[in-house]
Motif scaffolding. Structure first.
Motif, short mmCIF file in Angstrom:
data_model
loop_
_atom_site.label_atom_id
_atom_site.label_comp_id
_atom_site.label_asym_id
_atom_site.label_seq_id
_atom_site.Cartn_x
_atom_site.Cartn_y
_atom_site.Cartn_z
N ARG A 153 0.82 -1.21 0.00
CA ARG A 153 0.00 0.00 0.00
C ARG A 153 0.86 1.26 0.00
NH1 ARG A 153 -5.10 -1.36 3.88
NH2 ARG A 153 -5.83 -3.10 2.66
N ARG A 154 2.02 1.22 0.61
CA ARG A 154 2.86 2.40 0.69
C ARG A 154 3.63 2.65 -0.60
NH1 ARG A 154 6.35 2.31 5.97
NH2 ARG A 154 5.33 0.43 6.63
N SER A 155 3.70 1.70 -1.50
CA SER A 155 4.52 1.84 -2.69
C SER A 155 3.88 2.71 -3.77
CB SER A 155 4.86 0.45 -3.27
OG SER A 155 3.66 -0.19 -3.67
N ASP A 156 2.65 3.12 -3.60
CA ASP A 156 1.96 3.98 -4.55
C ASP A 156 2.56 5.38 -4.47
OD1 ASP A 156 0.25 5.50 -6.05
OD2 ASP A 156 -1.55 4.98 -4.93
N PRO A 157 3.28 5.83 -5.53
CA PRO A 157 3.92 7.14 -5.46
C PRO A 157 2.93 8.30 -5.31
CG PRO A 157 4.47 6.00 -7.52
CD PRO A 157 3.54 5.13 -6.74
N GLY A 158 1.76 8.18 -5.91
CA GLY A 158 0.75 9.23 -5.78
C GLY A 158 0.27 9.36 -4.35
N ARG A 159 0.08 8.23 -3.71
CA ARG A 159 -0.36 8.24 -2.31
C ARG A 159 0.73 8.83 -1.42
NH1 ARG A 159 -3.02 3.09 -0.72
NH2 ARG A 159 -4.85 4.19 -1.40
N HIS A 160 1.97 8.46 -1.70
CA HIS A 160 3.09 8.99 -0.92
C HIS A 160 3.16 10.51 -1.05
CE1 HIS A 160 6.99 9.32 0.98
NE2 HIS A 160 7.38 10.04 -0.07
N GLU A 161 3.01 11.01 -2.26
CA GLU A 161 3.04 12.45 -2.49
C GLU A 161 1.88 13.14 -1.77
OE1 GLU A 161 2.80 15.37 -6.31
OE2 GLU A 161 4.03 13.57 -6.48
N HIS A 162 0.71 12.52 -1.82
CA HIS A 162 -0.46 13.07 -1.14
C HIS A 162 -0.22 13.13 0.36
CE1 HIS A 162 -4.63 14.06 -0.40
NE2 HIS A 162 -4.77 12.99 0.37
N LEU A 163 0.29 12.04 0.94
CA LEU A 163 0.58 12.01 2.37
C LEU A 163 1.63 13.06 2.73
CD1 LEU A 163 0.60 8.18 3.07
CD2 LEU A 163 -1.04 9.84 3.96
N SER A 164 2.64 13.21 1.89
CA SER A 164 3.68 14.21 2.14
C SER A 164 3.11 15.62 2.15
CB SER A 164 4.80 14.12 1.09
OG SER A 164 5.48 12.90 1.22
N MET A 165 2.21 15.91 1.22
CA MET A 165 1.58 17.22 1.17
C MET A 165 0.73 17.46 2.42
SD MET A 165 0.57 17.61 -2.91
CE MET A 165 -1.09 17.88 -2.42
N LEU A 166 -0.01 16.44 2.84
CA LEU A 166 -0.84 16.58 4.04
C LEU A 166 0.02 16.76 5.28
CD1 LEU A 166 -3.57 13.90 3.29
CD2 LEU A 166 -3.86 16.39 3.30
N LEU A 167 1.12 16.04 5.36
CA LEU A 167 2.01 16.19 6.51
C LEU A 167 2.64 17.58 6.53
CD1 LEU A 167 3.21 14.95 9.03
CD2 LEU A 167 5.01 13.94 7.60
N GLU A 168 2.98 18.11 5.37
CA GLU A 168 3.51 19.47 5.31
C GLU A 168 2.46 20.47 5.77
OE1 GLU A 168 5.56 22.75 5.34
OE2 GLU A 168 6.46 20.76 5.20
N ALA A 169 1.20 20.22 5.45
CA ALA A 169 0.11 21.10 5.92
C ALA A 169 0.02 21.05 7.44
CB ALA A 169 -1.21 20.70 5.28
N VAL A 170 0.21 19.88 8.03
CA VAL A 170 0.23 19.75 9.49
C VAL A 170 1.37 20.59 10.07
CG1 VAL A 170 0.68 18.16 11.41
CG2 VAL A 170 -0.90 17.49 9.58
N HIS A 171 2.56 20.45 9.49
CA HIS A 171 3.72 21.20 9.99
C HIS A 171 3.49 22.71 9.87
CE1 HIS A 171 6.06 17.67 10.75
NE2 HIS A 171 6.09 17.31 9.49
#
Length: 84
Positions: A5-23
């Protein structure tokens, strides 16, 4: 366990963007605390909670567990709703 499930690059990018929003939301709230802009803090806490919730939902959709500290932070800001 989560590798497929983690190998999906689109999902990884989406999670990274959301985590940056948290920060970013955390930084804005921290800045308001130091500047003593108390009126803004409630709005900023809600913004941070919204960012945390979005990230938590994306993690759940990816099948990744929410870190316990993040769960505690979400609970904290939910408990602070309506307080000045």
């Amino acid at each position: 366990m989560y590798a497929g499930r983690r190998s999906d690059p689109g999902r990884h990018e989406h999670l990274s963007m959301l985590l940056e929003a948290v920060h970013a939301a955390r930084r804005r709230l921290e800045d308001a605390r130091h500047d003593k802009r108390l009126a803004e803090q409630q709005v900023l806490r809600q913004s941070l909670l919204d960012a945390l919730d979005a990230y938590a939902e994306a993690l759940a959709a990816a099948g990744v567990p929410l870190p316990p500290r993040m769960r505690a932070e979400i609970d904290l800001y939910r408990g602070l709703r309506g307080r000045g």
